[in-house]
Design a protein around this motif. Sequence first.
Motif: not given
Length: 181
Positions: A23-28, A32-38, A119-130, A138-140
Motif C-alpha cells: 500500500k505504501i509503494e502504491i501511495a508513493r 510520484i506520478k502526480t509530481l511527474e505530471g506537474r 530526506t523523505e521526511f523533508e520532502c513530504l513536509t515540504m509537499l504538505l506546505s505547498s 496525495n502526500t497525506l
Amino acid sequence: LYTQVSVVAQSRQINNDGTQWKKIEIARNKLIKTLEGRLDKNLQRIFQLLGLKYPPEDIENAFQGIKNRKPDVRMSAVEFLDNVLEMNLKKVVIPIAETALLDAVVDITIKLLGLKIKTEFECLTMLLSSEDPSLQVNTLQLIALLKDDDYLPDISKMLDSPDAEVRRIAKKTLKNYGVMV
C-alpha cells in the motif's frame, strides 16, 4: 491536540506486514506520478512560451524530441535548442532540457549546483506546505500509511487548510494515527 498526539505517538505500534508495504509503494507511486505530471506540464509551458518567440513548429518538434525515449533523438533536440536559442535563454532552457535526458545528468546537476538532497521526511513536509491541494492530499494519503509519528504536527496543521478535501483527508489521517479530532 498536541498532548493527545504525543500520547498516541508513544503507544502506537507500526504494522510491518507485506500488504502494508505494498500500500505504501502504491501511495508513493501515485505521488510520484502526480509530481511527474506537474513537471511535464511545466516543461510544456516553457516550450509553449518559447513558441511565442521562435517558430512554433520548430519548438514543438524540439519538445517532442526531448520527451522521446530514444537518447539520440533527445540529444538532437537539445543540440537544436543550443543552436537556436539566444544566450540568456540557453542558460535557463538547456539545463532543463538536459536534465530531462538522463538520471545521471540530474546527479551531475545536483553536484554542480551544490544542492543537498532532502530526506523523505523533508520532502513530504515540504509537499504538505505547498499550495497545491492535490499534492497535499496525495502526500497525506502516503503519510497515513507510513504511520510515522514525526508527521503528526504537520498533519494537524492541515486541519486549517482552505481546501475541504485536504481537511477531510487530514482528519482521516489523524484518526488512522489514533488521534481523535
